[in-house]
Write a protein that holds these residues in place. Structure first.
Motif, short mmCIF file in Angstrom:
data_model
loop_
_atom_site.label_atom_id
_atom_site.label_comp_id
_atom_site.label_asym_id
_atom_site.label_seq_id
_atom_site.Cartn_x
_atom_site.Cartn_y
_atom_site.Cartn_z
N LEU A 291 -4.34 6.87 -9.27
CA LEU A 291 -5.00 6.84 -7.97
C LEU A 291 -5.70 5.50 -7.73
CD1 LEU A 291 -6.52 10.44 -7.71
CD2 LEU A 291 -4.50 9.52 -6.54
N PHE A 292 -6.23 4.91 -8.79
CA PHE A 292 -6.88 3.59 -8.66
C PHE A 292 -5.86 2.54 -8.23
CE2 PHE A 292 -8.27 -0.49 -10.54
CZ PHE A 292 -9.44 -0.65 -9.82
N ILE A 293 -4.69 2.54 -8.86
CA ILE A 293 -3.65 1.57 -8.53
C ILE A 293 -3.12 1.81 -7.12
CG2 ILE A 293 -1.29 0.84 -9.09
CD1 ILE A 293 -2.03 1.38 -12.06
N ILE A 294 -2.84 3.06 -6.79
CA ILE A 294 -2.36 3.38 -5.44
C ILE A 294 -3.41 3.01 -4.40
CG2 ILE A 294 -1.67 5.26 -3.88
CD1 ILE A 294 -0.42 6.65 -6.27
N GLY A 295 -4.68 3.22 -4.75
CA GLY A 295 -5.77 2.86 -3.83
C GLY A 295 -5.80 1.37 -3.54
N PHE B 204 -5.07 -0.35 -0.02
CA PHE B 204 -6.10 -1.22 0.55
C PHE B 204 -5.45 -2.48 1.14
CE2 PHE B 204 -8.97 -4.89 -0.01
CZ PHE B 204 -10.02 -4.48 0.81
N ILE B 205 -4.47 -3.03 0.43
CA ILE B 205 -3.75 -4.20 0.96
C ILE B 205 -3.00 -3.83 2.23
CG2 ILE B 205 -1.88 -5.84 0.48
CD1 ILE B 205 -2.70 -5.79 -2.45
N VAL B 206 -2.36 -2.65 2.23
CA VAL B 206 -1.65 -2.19 3.42
C VAL B 206 -2.62 -2.03 4.59
CG1 VAL B 206 -0.34 -0.26 4.41
CG2 VAL B 206 0.15 -1.05 2.09
#
Length: 399
Positions: free
Chosen positions: A305-309, A313-315
């Protein structure tokens, strides 16, 4: 000495326009990717299972990925501070970029190296160049440039965009002929996202869809003639095993079944960095196609979830800047890059988790590979450059 002082004074002056939250997210993702590439590949590298049976040092893939990250960060830094946005608006530069990528795609078909059933790489010695990765960024810039320049004629869809679309469609067709269906579909999804935001309208697209459909039929004919079918056998198998991969875990469902086991083994907090089991011969290419499964097993749901977050965030930042500018070109560039990272993340996670067929599309910033890191770094550099110009324009407008 004066040159050094002027250099740092220049950096200081322009740093106030740089979105450091975006830059930090990029750096953190690259760092996590480096660590996970090392964790996923260190044992398999020493056994030679990732290098054609030739044992190499445990840090072999880590060192190579580190070099890609250093080059990528250099690209981001240069584009953010020293590149002028008007270069991207230059017609000659746009033509050079799109026809250069077209040439690389043709060259890939002629002399490309086949890996995992796809002839998508040109061996440069120090790395394998995948032209389809570079095409993603070039395609976003080219479409943004063309749509912006011909905005007043968008209602005349056929006249304004059919030739540029034909060129983009030909490039995607070349990727499809490389037997890289995943990348071809991803490119189509990015194009659709840019069109959806541009306001062209689905009616206009459907009205002049005849040439596009003709091109699709032509590609299908080429696929049948040159490949013996639209999908190769291993691509067809990926659709077949989706229903229940564990029914085929000793055969065509082996990869997906072990990927799901790795994800399940991770639980909430994971087994700990380096303690994953499924990477030890159970997952093919654990440092590339299946690195998400390794991440899930070792870092757990929290790490995932941290990586997907960070990726989302960039998106989010891309769409945020698209709403802060009056420039149609800037809007489409920001949306295109956000779509690139967002859609690619979705396709990778969907394939590894069994929600959609496996495609071999890399997980942004995590998957080992020079072409992917180069393409993503250029995309981040362009996004930072565009965001900087949007901030400058807004400040000048308020004066």
């Amino acid at each position: 000495m004066d040159y050094i002082k002027r250099f740092f004074r220049y950096i200081k002056n322009y740093s106030k326009y740089i979105d450091f939250t975006l830059l930090i997210a990029y750096i953190i993702l690259c760092f996590i990717g480096l660590v996970m590439v090392y964790s996923a590949s260190m044992v398999a590298a020493t056994k030679g299972s990732l290098t054609g049976g030739v044992p190499v040092a445990g840090n072999y893939f880590f060192i190579r990925q580190l070099m890609y990250c250093i080059v990528g960060f250099g690209i981001v830094f240069f584009m953010s501070y020293f590149m002028h946005i008007n270069i991207l608006k230059n017609k000659r530069v746009q033509q050079i970029m799109i026809f250069s990528v077209f040439g690389l795609l043709v060259l890939t078909l002629l002399i490309g190296t086949e890996i995992n059933g796809s002839t998508s790489w040109i061996n440069l010695g120090f790395m394998n160049l995948q032209a389809s990765e570079i095409l993603k960024v070039v395609m976003i810039l080219y479409l943004s440039f063309i749509i912006d320049k011909r905005r007043n004629r968008l209602k005349q869809f056929k006249l304004a965009l059919m030739m540029p679309l034909f060129l983009i469609g030909t490039c995607i067709g070349l990727v499809l002929l490389q037997n890289d269906t995943g990348q071809a579909l991803l490119l189509c999804m990015i194009v659709l996202c840019v069109f959806a935001y541009s306001g062209i309208g689905i009616k206009a697209i459907l009205k002049w869809s005849g040439p596009i459909l003709a091109g699709v039929v032509l590609l299908i004919v080429f696929s049948i003639v040159f490949k013996g079918g639209i999908l190769s056998q291993h691509q067809a198998d990926r659709f077949h095993v989706m229903e229940n991969p564990f029914n085929y875990e000793s055969g065509i469902g082996y990869h997906l079944a072990n990927s799901l086991l790795a994800i399940g083994n991770g639980g909430l907090f994971g087994k700990g960095l380096g303690n994953g089991v499924m990477k030890l011969g159970y997952l093919p290419e654990p440092h590339t196609d299946f690195i998400f499964a390794v991440i899930a097993e070792e870092l757990g749901l929290v790490g995932v979830l941290f990586i997907i977050g960070l990726l989302m965030f960039i998106v989010y930042k891309g769409f945020l800047y698209a709403g802060l500018t009056d420039s149609f070109f800037f809007k489409l560039v920001c949306v295109g890059i956000s779509s690139y990272i967002g859609v690619q993340t979705f396709v990778n996670l969907g394939g590894i988790s069994g929600a959609i067929p496996l495609t071999g599309v890399p997980l942004p910033f995590m998957t080992f590979g020079g072409s992917s890191m180069l393409s993503l770094s250029i995309a981040i550099g362009i996004l930072l450059l565009t965001a900087k110009q949007i901030k400058i324009d807004n400040i000048e407008r308020r004066r």
